[in-house]
Design a protein around this motif. Structure first.
Motif, PDB file in Angstrom:
ATOM      1  N   ARG A   1      55.656  36.189 -21.073  1.00 26.86           N
ATOM      2  CA  ARG A   1      57.001  35.750 -21.435  1.00 26.86           C
ATOM      3  C   ARG A   1      57.817  36.852 -22.117  1.00 26.86           C
ATOM      4  N   GLU A   2      57.222  37.504 -23.103  1.00 26.15           N
ATOM      5  CA  GLU A   2      57.965  38.479 -23.900  1.00 26.15           C
ATOM      6  C   GLU A   2      58.194  39.771 -23.125  1.00 26.15           C
ATOM      7  N   THR A   3      59.350  40.379 -23.369  1.00 24.77           N
ATOM      8  CA  THR A   3      59.681  41.664 -22.763  1.00 24.77           C
ATOM      9  C   THR A   3      60.238  42.583 -23.840  1.00 24.77           C
ATOM     10  N   VAL A   4      60.316  43.847 -23.493  1.00 18.95           N
ATOM     11  CA  VAL A   4      61.047  44.810 -24.306  1.00 18.95           C
ATOM     12  C   VAL A   4      62.233  45.215 -23.444  1.00 18.95           C
ATOM     13  N   SER A   5      63.433  45.070 -23.993  1.00 22.78           N
ATOM     14  CA  SER A   5      64.638  45.327 -23.210  1.00 22.78           C
ATOM     15  C   SER A   5      65.581  46.230 -23.995  1.00 22.78           C
ATOM     16  N   PHE A   6      66.066  47.265 -23.323  1.00 17.23           N
ATOM     17  CA  PHE A   6      66.984  48.207 -23.952  1.00 17.23           C
ATOM     18  C   PHE A   6      68.341  48.148 -23.255  1.00 17.23           C
ATOM     19  N   ALA A   7      69.306  47.464 -23.883  1.00 18.09           N
ATOM     20  CA  ALA A   7      70.670  47.442 -23.365  1.00 18.09           C
ATOM     21  C   ALA A   7      71.357  48.739 -23.764  1.00 18.09           C
ATOM     22  N   LEU A   8      72.108  49.317 -22.836  1.00 17.14           N
ATOM     23  CA  LEU A   8      72.804  50.582 -23.089  1.00 17.14           C
ATOM     24  C   LEU A   8      71.840  51.607 -23.684  1.00 17.14           C
ATOM     25  N   SER A   9      70.730  51.769 -23.009  1.00 17.68           N
ATOM     26  CA  SER A   9      69.589  52.528 -23.523  1.00 17.68           C
ATOM     27  C   SER A   9      69.892  53.968 -23.916  1.00 17.68           C
ATOM     28  N   GLY A  10      70.800  54.607 -23.225  1.00 16.33           N
ATOM     29  CA  GLY A  10      71.116  55.999 -23.539  1.00 16.33           C
ATOM     30  C   GLY A  10      71.638  56.185 -24.948  1.00 16.33           C
ATOM     31  N   ASN A  11      72.208  55.136 -25.530  1.00 17.33           N
ATOM     32  CA  ASN A  11      72.748  55.213 -26.888  1.00 17.33           C
ATOM     33  C   ASN A  11      71.692  54.958 -27.960  1.00 17.33           C
ATOM     34  N   LEU A  12      70.520  54.490 -27.571  1.00 14.23           N
ATOM     35  CA  LEU A  12      69.515  54.049 -28.543  1.00 14.23           C
ATOM     36  C   LEU A  12      68.522  55.124 -28.944  1.00 14.23           C
ATOM     37  N   PHE A  13      68.418  56.182 -28.144  1.00 19.80           N
ATOM     38  CA  PHE A  13      67.430  57.236 -28.370  1.00 19.80           C
ATOM     39  C   PHE A  13      68.116  58.543 -28.735  1.00 19.80           C
ATOM     40  N   ASP A  14      67.441  59.355 -29.553  1.00 20.80           N
ATOM     41  CA  ASP A  14      67.977  60.674 -29.866  1.00 20.80           C
ATOM     42  C   ASP A  14      67.503  61.681 -28.822  1.00 20.80           C
ATOM     43  N   GLU A  15      67.862  62.937 -28.997  1.00 20.56           N
ATOM     44  CA  GLU A  15      67.529  63.984 -28.024  1.00 20.56           C
ATOM     45  C   GLU A  15      66.022  64.204 -27.891  1.00 20.56           C
ATOM     46  N   ALA A  16      65.263  63.860 -28.930  1.00 21.05           N
ATOM     47  CA  ALA A  16      63.801  64.030 -28.908  1.00 21.05           C
ATOM     48  C   ALA A  16      63.080  62.827 -28.306  1.00 21.05           C
ATOM     49  N   GLY A  17      63.831  61.799 -27.905  1.00 22.82           N
ATOM     50  CA  GLY A  17      63.221  60.614 -27.306  1.00 22.82           C
ATOM     51  C   GLY A  17      62.764  59.583 -28.322  1.00 22.82           C
ATOM     52  N   SER A  18      63.241  59.691 -29.555  1.00 26.43           N
ATOM     53  CA  SER A  18      62.910  58.714 -30.594  1.00 26.43           C
ATOM     54  C   SER A  18      64.059  57.724 -30.743  1.00 26.43           C
ATOM     55  N   LEU A  19      63.708  56.499 -31.045  1.00 26.78           N
ATOM     56  CA  LEU A  19      64.720  55.474 -31.265  1.00 26.78           C
ATOM     57  C   LEU A  19      65.436  55.706 -32.593  1.00 26.78           C
ATOM     58  N   HIS A  20      66.739  55.501 -32.589  1.00 18.52           N
ATOM     59  CA  HIS A  20      67.501  55.581 -33.835  1.00 18.52           C
ATOM     60  C   HIS A  20      67.039  54.502 -34.806  1.00 18.52           C
ATOM     61  N   ASP A  21      66.813  53.302 -34.301  1.00 17.00           N
ATOM     62  CA  ASP A  21      66.331  52.177 -35.101  1.00 17.00           C
ATOM     63  C   ASP A  21      65.109  51.593 -34.397  1.00 17.00           C
ATOM     64  N   PRO A  22      63.904  52.074 -34.745  1.00 17.69           N
ATOM     65  CA  PRO A  22      62.710  51.670 -33.989  1.00 17.69           C
ATOM     66  C   PRO A  22      62.195  50.257 -34.272  1.00 17.69           C
ATOM     67  N   ALA A  23      62.585  49.646 -35.371  1.00 18.66           N
ATOM     68  CA  ALA A  23      61.978  48.375 -35.776  1.00 18.66           C
ATOM     69  C   ALA A  23      62.088  47.270 -34.725  1.00 18.66           C
ATOM     70  N   PRO A  24      63.265  46.958 -34.180  1.00 23.43           N
ATOM     71  CA  PRO A  24      63.329  45.840 -33.221  1.00 23.43           C
ATOM     72  C   PRO A  24      62.479  46.085 -31.961  1.00 23.43           C
ATOM     73  N   ALA A  25      62.534  47.291 -31.411  1.00 22.67           N
ATOM     74  CA  ALA A  25      61.770  47.584 -30.192  1.00 22.67           C
ATOM     75  C   ALA A  25      60.275  47.611 -30.476  1.00 22.67           C
ATOM     76  N   THR A  26      59.894  48.125 -31.623  1.00 25.29           N
ATOM     77  CA  THR A  26      58.478  48.162 -31.988  1.00 25.29           C
ATOM     78  C   THR A  26      57.926  46.752 -32.145  1.00 25.29           C
ATOM     79  N   GLN A  27      58.698  45.886 -32.781  1.00 29.68           N
ATOM     80  CA  GLN A  27      58.270  44.494 -32.935  1.00 29.68           C
ATOM     81  C   GLN A  27      58.157  43.810 -31.569  1.00 29.68           C
ATOM     82  N   ALA A  28      59.126  44.039 -30.696  1.00 27.89           N
ATOM     83  CA  ALA A  28      59.081  43.444 -29.355  1.00 27.89           C
ATOM     84  C   ALA A  28      57.889  43.979 -28.568  1.00 27.89           C
ATOM     85  N   ALA A  29      57.616  45.275 -28.692  1.00 27.16           N
ATOM     86  CA  ALA A  29      56.477  45.872 -27.979  1.00 27.16           C
ATOM     87  C   ALA A  29      55.157  45.303 -28.490  1.00 27.16           C
TER      88      ALA A  29
END
Length: 188
Positions: free
Chosen positions: A135-163
């Motif tokens: 049932r659960e998924t990890v979804s990134f809306a407008l994903s290009g805005n969520l990651f920095d140049e090194a491939g790290s999330l600006h705000d990792p908490a929501p995606a980490t919890q979903a993962a």
């Protein structure tokens, strides 16, 4: 929880030039590797080249073996025109028995929908193959805005919890279905 790790195949669906998929896949794979009960196998369809696979070839047999040996799957997919990439459909359709009685989770990305329309269609495809989607998924809306140049999330908490939620559900199904297949082979 089983004392034996289960094999999780992470399938990178996008093969487009300039794709964002490696950023998402690297983030998810790094996170999945923190779960000690998971043995990770990353299958990049850009490398596999499903349209070039021919039945009986060494490359086809290698791909089939990797899918067969997996206890569970996470498909990392973008949304292209309200659907998922054609190379992914072809890769899925190359096999049948290898997908059966195994769980599938999704990490999606894209525009405003975050790839969820692609996931909904994939649920139908995997149901036809007798695979169980979680049932659960990890979804990134407008994903290009969520990651920095090194491939790290600006705000990792929501995606980490979903993962983590996705991986906990996937783990339950992976271990349960692996034990069931060992006890009583699936006859779908």
């Amino acid at each position: 929880m089983s004392e034996h790790p289960y094999r999780l195949a992470v399938i990178i669906a996008s093969t487009r030039e300039g794709r964002f998929a490696p950023v998402i896949a690297n983030w998810f794979s790094r996170h999945a590797e923190t779960h000690a009960h998971i043995d990770l196998d990353v299958i990049d369809l850009d490398t596999v080249r499903p349209y070039e696979l021919r039945y009986g070839s060494e490359e086809f047999e290698s791909f089939a073996k990797r899918i067969d040996e997996a206890d569970a799957f996470v498909v990392i997919t973008p949304e292209y025109n309200h659907s998922f990439p054609a190379p992914l459909k072809h890769a899925i359709d190359l096999l049948h028995r290898q997908w059966q009685a195994k769980p599938v989770g999704f990490v999606s990305y894209g525009g405003i929908s975050g790839g969820l329309r692609a996931v909904e269609q994939l649920r139908l495809v995997f149901a036809e193959l007798h695979a169980t989607t979680v049932r659960e998924t990890v979804s990134f809306a407008l994903s290009g805005n969520l990651f920095d140049e090194a491939g790290s999330l600006h705000d990792p908490a929501p995606a980490t919890q979903a993962a983590d939620t996705l991986l906990h559900q996937l783990t339950w199904w992976a271990v349960t279905l692996r034990e069931a297949r060992a006890t009583r082979p699936y006859g779908g």
